[in-house]
Design a protein around this motif. Structure first.
Motif, PDB file in Angstrom:
ATOM      1  N   VAL A 199      11.431 -32.913  18.609  1.00 59.03           N
ATOM      2  CA  VAL A 199      11.560 -31.896  19.473  1.00 59.03           C
ATOM      3  C   VAL A 199      12.639 -32.405  20.621  1.00 59.03           C
ATOM      4  O   VAL A 199      12.753 -33.282  20.643  1.00 59.03           O
ATOM      5  CB  VAL A 199      10.326 -31.355  20.249  1.00 59.03           C
ATOM      6  CG1 VAL A 199       9.532 -30.468  19.126  1.00 59.03           C
ATOM      7  CG2 VAL A 199       9.623 -32.528  20.857  1.00 59.03           C
TER       8      VAL A 199
ATOM      9  N   THR B  19      10.771 -27.201  18.794  1.00 57.40           N
ATOM     10  CA  THR B  19      10.859 -27.304  20.169  1.00 57.40           C
ATOM     11  C   THR B  19      10.445 -25.953  20.778  1.00 57.40           C
ATOM     12  O   THR B  19       9.599 -25.977  21.829  1.00 57.40           O
ATOM     13  CB  THR B  19      12.298 -27.591  20.443  1.00 57.40           C
ATOM     14  OG1 THR B  19      12.912 -28.789  20.105  1.00 57.40           O
ATOM     15  CG2 THR B  19      12.408 -27.587  22.201  1.00 57.40           C
TER      16      THR B  19
ATOM     17  N   HIS C 255       6.641 -25.867  20.465  1.00 56.08           N
ATOM     18  CA  HIS C 255       6.178 -26.933  21.368  1.00 56.08           C
ATOM     19  C   HIS C 255       6.295 -26.205  22.936  1.00 56.08           C
ATOM     20  O   HIS C 255       5.287 -26.155  23.586  1.00 56.08           O
ATOM     21  CB  HIS C 255       6.756 -28.212  21.446  1.00 56.08           C
ATOM     22  CG  HIS C 255       6.445 -29.392  22.213  1.00 56.08           C
ATOM     23  ND1 HIS C 255       5.153 -29.777  22.227  1.00 56.08           N
ATOM     24  CD2 HIS C 255       6.974 -29.966  23.434  1.00 56.08           C
ATOM     25  CE1 HIS C 255       5.126 -30.739  23.226  1.00 56.08           C
ATOM     26  NE2 HIS C 255       6.144 -30.847  23.783  1.00 56.08           N
ATOM     27  N   GLU C 256       7.327 -25.651  23.301  1.00 55.96           N
ATOM     28  CA  GLU C 256       7.294 -25.103  24.716  1.00 55.96           C
ATOM     29  C   GLU C 256       6.414 -23.799  24.690  1.00 55.96           C
ATOM     30  O   GLU C 256       6.055 -23.437  25.823  1.00 55.96           O
ATOM     31  CB  GLU C 256       8.712 -25.138  24.950  1.00 55.96           C
ATOM     32  CG  GLU C 256       9.456 -26.179  25.179  1.00 55.96           C
ATOM     33  CD  GLU C 256       8.766 -27.209  26.116  1.00 55.96           C
ATOM     34  OE1 GLU C 256       8.321 -26.828  27.233  1.00 55.96           O
ATOM     35  OE2 GLU C 256       8.865 -28.475  25.806  1.00 55.96           O
TER      36      GLU C 256
ATOM     37  N   THR D 204       8.228 -39.463  21.890  1.00 57.87           N
ATOM     38  CA  THR D 204       7.925 -38.214  21.032  1.00 57.87           C
ATOM     39  C   THR D 204       6.544 -37.674  21.348  1.00 57.87           C
ATOM     40  O   THR D 204       5.790 -38.635  21.117  1.00 57.87           O
ATOM     41  CB  THR D 204       8.081 -38.637  19.496  1.00 57.87           C
ATOM     42  OG1 THR D 204       9.307 -39.077  19.458  1.00 57.87           O
ATOM     43  CG2 THR D 204       7.973 -37.252  18.744  1.00 57.87           C
TER      44      THR D 204
ATOM     45  N   TYR E 126       3.970 -32.867  19.121  1.00 60.36           N
ATOM     46  CA  TYR E 126       4.154 -31.576  19.101  1.00 60.36           C
ATOM     47  C   TYR E 126       3.518 -30.746  18.020  1.00 60.36           C
ATOM     48  O   TYR E 126       3.378 -29.443  18.182  1.00 60.36           O
ATOM     49  CB  TYR E 126       5.804 -31.395  18.910  1.00 60.36           C
ATOM     50  CG  TYR E 126       6.400 -32.111  17.638  1.00 60.36           C
ATOM     51  CD1 TYR E 126       6.324 -31.677  16.308  1.00 60.36           C
ATOM     52  CD2 TYR E 126       6.954 -33.267  17.883  1.00 60.36           C
ATOM     53  CE1 TYR E 126       6.769 -32.168  15.280  1.00 60.36           C
ATOM     54  CE2 TYR E 126       7.311 -34.015  16.759  1.00 60.36           C
ATOM     55  CZ  TYR E 126       7.130 -33.470  15.496  1.00 60.36           C
ATOM     56  OH  TYR E 126       7.820 -34.054  14.450  1.00 60.36           O
TER      57      TYR E 126
ATOM     58  N   THR F  56       0.217 -30.132  20.008  1.00 57.57           N
ATOM     59  CA  THR F  56       0.269 -29.135  20.869  1.00 57.57           C
ATOM     60  C   THR F  56       0.283 -27.736  20.350  1.00 57.57           C
ATOM     61  O   THR F  56      -0.474 -26.647  21.018  1.00 57.57           O
ATOM     62  CB  THR F  56       1.679 -29.272  21.880  1.00 57.57           C
ATOM     63  OG1 THR F  56       2.768 -29.221  21.023  1.00 57.57           O
ATOM     64  CG2 THR F  56       1.636 -30.551  22.737  1.00 57.57           C
ATOM     65  N   THR F  57       0.992 -27.289  19.326  1.00 60.35           N
ATOM     66  CA  THR F  57       0.871 -26.309  18.421  1.00 60.35           C
ATOM     67  C   THR F  57      -0.844 -25.925  18.332  1.00 60.35           C
ATOM     68  O   THR F  57      -1.237 -24.586  18.784  1.00 60.35           O
ATOM     69  CB  THR F  57       1.667 -25.948  17.665  1.00 60.35           C
ATOM     70  OG1 THR F  57       3.165 -26.581  17.756  1.00 60.35           O
ATOM     71  CG2 THR F  57       1.619 -24.746  16.788  1.00 60.35           C
TER      72      THR F  57
END
Ligand code: PMP
Length: 404
Positions: free
Chosen positions: A53, A65, A68-69, A276, A279, A282-283
């Motif tokens: 990401v 990305t 993740h965001e 890193t 990610y 996080t999803t």
């Protein structure tokens, strides 16, 4: 309508057997099981999106990305933070508390300053402060509790001095299930101009959280305890405090410019996210939070309160039963001992009946000392547990008791 049997179908592991008996999983305080939607999101992201990401110009990196965001925004919404700048991804509550102790300690604590914790803290809200004590001579002050497992608020009020710089307390005790009056704790601290950190590891899965309504200055929780993947957690912090705090780890992602002469740091929240991130996790965490939100945190709380009340009533009737934690506001955690049976024996024999409970000191040795015991057996409930499982626990305890 909260249909727990239908909900259980979302969790494949719940239909497995152990020792040829149906699994009764009551170790949710340690970690929760994952709904299909969470596991699928991990598999799908690895199969079809995976890329690092924030760094790549290429399609996959941008897609990773964005996911993740977007997860950060989901977390923000779930705990009602003001902005995504205030949401730092960590490996879990433990890392959140270590980040806080290190960075807050660097920015705001000097020799002789005081941090208030409570007697019922998990080691992860004790040891990071003790590590800090190796660098700065801070003083840890401890809020005591009564025999029901409720914090003594008058004693708490009396702990404040002009050297008090932070209060750091558990929202819910992982041993006693006590729901601490964090709103009042925060109001009292703020009246002294002192910020408050809340360890939400055991509250976030069970209670709707609104960090703005609480006016918490910091709030930590773990993904794996709220039906999300392992290895991901959150530290929320108020922007004006985080801005003044130095990075916790150095590396990629957390910098703006690096030279051998001078390095400048990235903006929030990336300043605190070296390397890193997980990610993919996080999803998965975002999916878990969406799953809880769709069921409704109030509905989850009501279901678990019903189970806890039912279990407390049934278990109290068992001969020789001692339940640790009889607070008026109690969450879905029941710690107990029966007669002279050692907690490890009781836990092991329950396991043979297919019932997964936790035994030991639960990473809260100071609390064990306060209770005058070495350990307990702990049953902790989640959104998918049933009254039949409570019955299985009660019958299991009765069986073991008769054996002894
Ligand atoms: N605080 C409390 C109250 C907990 O119950 C736990 C987990 N048992 C932790 C912190 C640490 O969480 P983790 O292991 O996910 O970092």
């Amino acid at each position: 309508m909260y249909d727990v049997y239908k909900i259980r179908e979302d969790f494949p592991i719940l239909s497995r057997e152990v020792y040829k008996r149906p699994l009764v999983y009551l170790d949710n305080g340690a970690t929760t099981q994952k709904p299909r939607i969470v596991v699928d999101s991990l598999v799908n992201e690895y199969y079809s999106v995976n890329a690092n990401v924030h760094r790549g110009v290429h399609f996959l990196s941008q897609q990773a990305t964005e996911l993740h965001e977007a997860s950060r925004e989901t977390v923000r919404g779930f705990i009602n933070a003001r902005s995504v700048q205030e949401i730092i991804f960590t490996r879990g509550t433990t890392e959140s508390m270590n980040l806080l102790a290190y960075s807050f300690g660097e920015a705001f604590l000097n020799d002789g300053d005081e941090v208030i914790v409570s007697v019922m803290e998990h080691h992860s809200n004790i040891v990071p402060w003790q590590l800090l004590q190796q660098r700065k001579k801070i003083v840890l002050k401890v809020i005591p509790m009564n025999d029901k497992g409720e914090l003594l608020m008058d004693e708490y009020r009396n702990l404040f001095t002009e050297r008090t710089k932070l209060v750091s307390v558990a929202h819910v005790s992982n041993v006693l299930g006590t729901v601490n009056p964090v709103q009042e704790i925060i109001q009292i601290a703020h009246a002294h101009g002192v910020p408050v950190a809340v360890d939400g590891a055991q509250s976030t899965p069970h209670i709707p959280i609104d960090v703005q309504a609480l006016d918490a200055d910091f709030f930590a929780f773990s993904g794996h305890k709220i039906y999300g993947p392992t290895g991901v957690g959150v530290l929320y912090g108020k922007e004006q405090l985080l801005e003044k705090m130095p990075p916790y780890q150095g590396g990629g992602e957390m910098i703006q410019n690096v030279s051998f002469e001078k390095t400048t740091f990235n903006e929030l929240p990336f300043k605190f996210e070296a390397g890193t991130p997980d990610y993919v996790a996080t999803t998965g965490l975002a999916k878990a939070l969406e799953y809880c939100a769709a069921l409704g945190m109030e509905n989850i709380a009501n279901h678990e309160q019903m189970l806890t009340a039912y279990a407390m009533e049934k278990m109290s009737q068992i001969e020789g039963m001692r339940i640790f934690g009889q607070a008026e506001h109690k969450d879905a955690v029941i710690s107990f001992l029966v007669g002279q049976i050692h907690h490890l024996d009781l836990g092991t024999l329950l396991d043979r009946l297919g019932i997964a409970v936790r035994t030991g000191h639960h990473c809260a040795e100071p609390l064990m000392r306060r209770l005058g015991i070495e350990g307990t057996v702990r049953a902790s409930f989640a959104l998918y547990n049933t009254k039949e499982e409570v019955d299985a626990l009660v019958n299991g305890i009765e069986r073991v008791r008769k054996m002894f």
